[in-house]
Design an enzyme around this catalytic site. Sequence first.
Site, PDB file in Angstrom:
ATOM      1  N   ASN A   1      23.464  73.142  24.054  1.00 38.01           N
ATOM      2  CA  ASN A   1      24.182  71.878  23.833  1.00 38.01           C
ATOM      3  C   ASN A   1      23.344  71.060  22.854  1.00 38.01           C
ATOM      4  O   ASN A   1      22.299  70.526  23.221  1.00 38.01           O
ATOM      5  CB  ASN A   1      24.355  71.135  25.167  1.00 38.01           C
ATOM      6  CG  ASN A   1      24.978  69.765  24.978  1.00 38.01           C
ATOM      7  OD1 ASN A   1      25.462  69.427  23.888  1.00 38.01           O
ATOM      8  ND2 ASN A   1      24.972  68.955  26.045  1.00 38.01           N
ATOM      9  N   TRP A   2      23.816  71.000  21.613  1.00 35.50           N
ATOM     10  CA  TRP A   2      23.024  70.307  20.579  1.00 35.50           C
ATOM     11  C   TRP A   2      23.197  68.796  20.621  1.00 35.50           C
ATOM     12  O   TRP A   2      22.531  68.072  19.858  1.00 35.50           O
ATOM     13  CB  TRP A   2      23.399  70.857  19.193  1.00 35.50           C
ATOM     14  CG  TRP A   2      22.898  72.251  18.955  1.00 35.50           C
ATOM     15  CD1 TRP A   2      22.043  72.970  19.756  1.00 35.50           C
ATOM     16  CD2 TRP A   2      23.205  73.104  17.838  1.00 35.50           C
ATOM     17  NE1 TRP A   2      21.810  74.214  19.206  1.00 35.50           N
ATOM     18  CE2 TRP A   2      22.506  74.320  18.032  1.00 35.50           C
ATOM     19  CE3 TRP A   2      23.999  72.959  16.703  1.00 35.50           C
ATOM     20  CZ2 TRP A   2      22.581  75.382  17.127  1.00 35.50           C
ATOM     21  CZ3 TRP A   2      24.076  74.016  15.798  1.00 35.50           C
ATOM     22  CH2 TRP A   2      23.373  75.215  16.010  1.00 35.50           C
ATOM     23  N   LYS A   3      24.118  68.315  21.446  1.00 35.25           N
ATOM     24  CA  LYS A   3      24.333  66.863  21.581  1.00 35.25           C
ATOM     25  C   LYS A   3      24.546  66.239  20.196  1.00 35.25           C
ATOM     26  O   LYS A   3      25.137  66.867  19.323  1.00 35.25           O
ATOM     27  CB  LYS A   3      23.178  66.223  22.361  1.00 35.25           C
ATOM     28  CG  LYS A   3      22.947  66.954  23.702  1.00 35.25           C
ATOM     29  CD  LYS A   3      22.024  66.238  24.645  1.00 35.25           C
ATOM     30  CE  LYS A   3      21.869  67.050  25.945  1.00 35.25           C
ATOM     31  NZ  LYS A   3      21.065  66.391  26.944  1.00 35.25           N
TER      32      LYS A   3
ATOM     33  N   HIS B   1      29.912  66.094  31.113  1.00 39.47           N
ATOM     34  CA  HIS B   1      28.456  66.036  30.941  1.00 39.47           C
ATOM     35  C   HIS B   1      27.943  64.692  31.425  1.00 39.47           C
ATOM     36  O   HIS B   1      28.618  63.666  31.289  1.00 39.47           O
ATOM     37  CB  HIS B   1      28.079  66.251  29.461  1.00 39.47           C
ATOM     38  CG  HIS B   1      26.611  66.462  29.284  1.00 39.47           C
ATOM     39  ND1 HIS B   1      25.723  65.407  29.219  1.00 39.47           N
ATOM     40  CD2 HIS B   1      25.867  67.596  29.202  1.00 39.47           C
ATOM     41  CE1 HIS B   1      24.498  65.902  29.111  1.00 39.47           C
ATOM     42  NE2 HIS B   1      24.561  67.218  29.093  1.00 39.47           N
TER      43      HIS B   1
ATOM     44  N   GLU C   1      25.951  62.659  30.234  1.00 42.76           N
ATOM     45  CA  GLU C   1      25.924  61.593  29.215  1.00 42.76           C
ATOM     46  C   GLU C   1      27.328  61.019  29.004  1.00 42.76           C
ATOM     47  O   GLU C   1      27.491  59.831  28.711  1.00 42.76           O
ATOM     48  CB  GLU C   1      25.308  62.141  27.919  1.00 42.76           C
ATOM     49  CG  GLU C   1      23.792  62.284  28.082  1.00 42.76           C
ATOM     50  CD  GLU C   1      23.173  63.493  27.392  1.00 42.76           C
ATOM     51  OE1 GLU C   1      23.777  64.017  26.447  1.00 42.76           O
ATOM     52  OE2 GLU C   1      22.083  63.917  27.827  1.00 42.76           O
TER      53      GLU C   1
ATOM     54  N   GLU D   1      23.505  70.036  36.425  1.00 43.53           N
ATOM     55  CA  GLU D   1      22.475  69.349  35.649  1.00 43.53           C
ATOM     56  C   GLU D   1      22.081  68.066  36.381  1.00 43.53           C
ATOM     57  O   GLU D   1      22.763  67.049  36.260  1.00 43.53           O
ATOM     58  CB  GLU D   1      23.012  69.005  34.250  1.00 43.53           C
ATOM     59  CG  GLU D   1      23.412  70.215  33.447  1.00 43.53           C
ATOM     60  CD  GLU D   1      23.406  69.942  31.948  1.00 43.53           C
ATOM     61  OE1 GLU D   1      22.634  70.608  31.245  1.00 43.53           O
ATOM     62  OE2 GLU D   1      24.144  69.047  31.488  1.00 43.53           O
TER      63      GLU D   1
ATOM     64  N   GLY E   1      16.511  65.940  29.718  1.00 40.00           N
ATOM     65  CA  GLY E   1      15.749  65.309  28.649  1.00 40.00           C
ATOM     66  C   GLY E   1      14.461  64.648  29.103  1.00 40.00           C
ATOM     67  O   GLY E   1      13.854  63.888  28.358  1.00 40.00           O
TER      68      GLY E   1
ATOM     69  N   SER F   1      15.927  70.236  31.161  1.00 38.97           N
ATOM     70  CA  SER F   1      14.571  70.591  30.754  1.00 38.97           C
ATOM     71  C   SER F   1      14.269  72.075  30.876  1.00 38.97           C
ATOM     72  O   SER F   1      13.159  72.470  31.261  1.00 38.97           O
ATOM     73  CB  SER F   1      13.538  69.740  31.520  1.00 38.97           C
ATOM     74  OG  SER F   1      13.729  68.360  31.219  1.00 38.97           O
TER      75      SER F   1
ATOM     76  N   GLY G   1      19.487  71.857  26.362  1.00 39.32           N
ATOM     77  CA  GLY G   1      19.579  70.774  25.388  1.00 39.32           C
ATOM     78  C   GLY G   1      18.467  70.894  24.351  1.00 39.32           C
ATOM     79  O   GLY G   1      18.538  71.687  23.412  1.00 39.32           O
ATOM     80  N   GLY G   2      17.418  70.112  24.529  1.00 29.21           N
ATOM     81  CA  GLY G   2      16.340  70.005  23.537  1.00 29.21           C
ATOM     82  C   GLY G   2      15.808  71.336  23.030  1.00 29.21           C
ATOM     83  O   GLY G   2      15.631  71.523  21.817  1.00 29.21           O
TER      84      GLY G   2
HETATM   85  P1  13P Z   1      17.620  69.040  28.068  1.00 23.99           P
HETATM   86  O1  13P Z   1      17.525  70.553  28.062  1.00 23.99           O
HETATM   87  O2  13P Z   1      17.217  68.408  26.790  1.00 23.99           O
HETATM   88  O3  13P Z   1      16.992  68.461  29.276  1.00 23.99           O
HETATM   89  O4  13P Z   1      19.202  68.713  28.194  1.00 23.99           O
HETATM   90  C1  13P Z   1      19.938  69.318  29.194  1.00 23.99           C
HETATM   91  C2  13P Z   1      21.369  69.057  28.947  1.00 23.99           C
HETATM   92  O5  13P Z   1      21.836  67.936  29.123  1.00 23.99           O
HETATM   93  C3  13P Z   1      22.203  70.160  28.449  1.00 23.99           C
HETATM   94  O6  13P Z   1      23.556  69.843  28.514  1.00 23.99           O
END
Ligand code: 13P
Length: 247
Positions: A8-10, A95, A97, A167, A173, A211, A232-233
């Site tokens: 997920n590149w957000k 999600h 967010e 999640e 994050g 994470s 994510g990251g």
């Molecule tokens: P991180 O891997 O950056 O913690 O993000 C997780 C996430 O929200 C994937 O959708």
Amino acid sequence: MRTIIAANWKMNKTHAQAEAVAAEVAASLKEQPVQDREVLIFPPATSLDCVSQASQGLYETGIQNFYPAEDGAYTGEISPAMVHDAGGTWALVGHSERRHIFMEPDALIAEKVNFALAHDLKVMLCVGETLEEREADQLRTVLLRQITSGVSGQTAASVDNIAVAYEPVWAIGTGKSAGSREILEAHEIIRDILRAVFSDGESVPILYGGSVKPGNAHEILGLDNVNGLLVGGASLEAKSFLEIVRA
Ligand code: 13P
């Protein structure tokens, strides 16, 4: 059970940056195919087209968010037909967010799940508790509410097109993944809920996200009821994402 490794590149990457990472991922998967793993990328909407085109069928792509309507006066929104047009086959729904920054309520999330499935998009429904909810012993209650409202109205036929991503909000994050015990507990609760909702709830993949890094991916993937990872990251660079894909 299949294993899904999803990126997920957000809200990251320009078109050129997205294309470069996608090309690197595709080249690696071509040179050294992964067995028993489905790879999936959720780029920003502006790069869905180019990331899909770079895939050579080696990974699938999806949209991070969409609006549940065919078309019309919804400024700023994207329809499932537009997702298909850009090569996407999946939609991320609910999600944390979207739930917490954009205040998406359970009812809208359920509407999106229904609409996506009715329009031939596979759905990755994200669920997870906040730290306050966890500390108030609300884990099971929150997961039950998010899952049952999210998939209400779905029949056994949709089971093949749904995945759930757990999640925990406090692990996203933060650099601090949930521990094995916490992941095992939450995934077992989710599996119980899915069994109660669907006769074939056993076959719905449950991904962990929060994470995930090359250093913890293998251990997390080895836990009961963990059928994949949503990253994510660590998915922003091809190298670390590919290490997780191969973990
Ligand atoms: P991180 O891997 O950056 O913690 O993000 C997780 C996430 O929200 C994937 O959708």
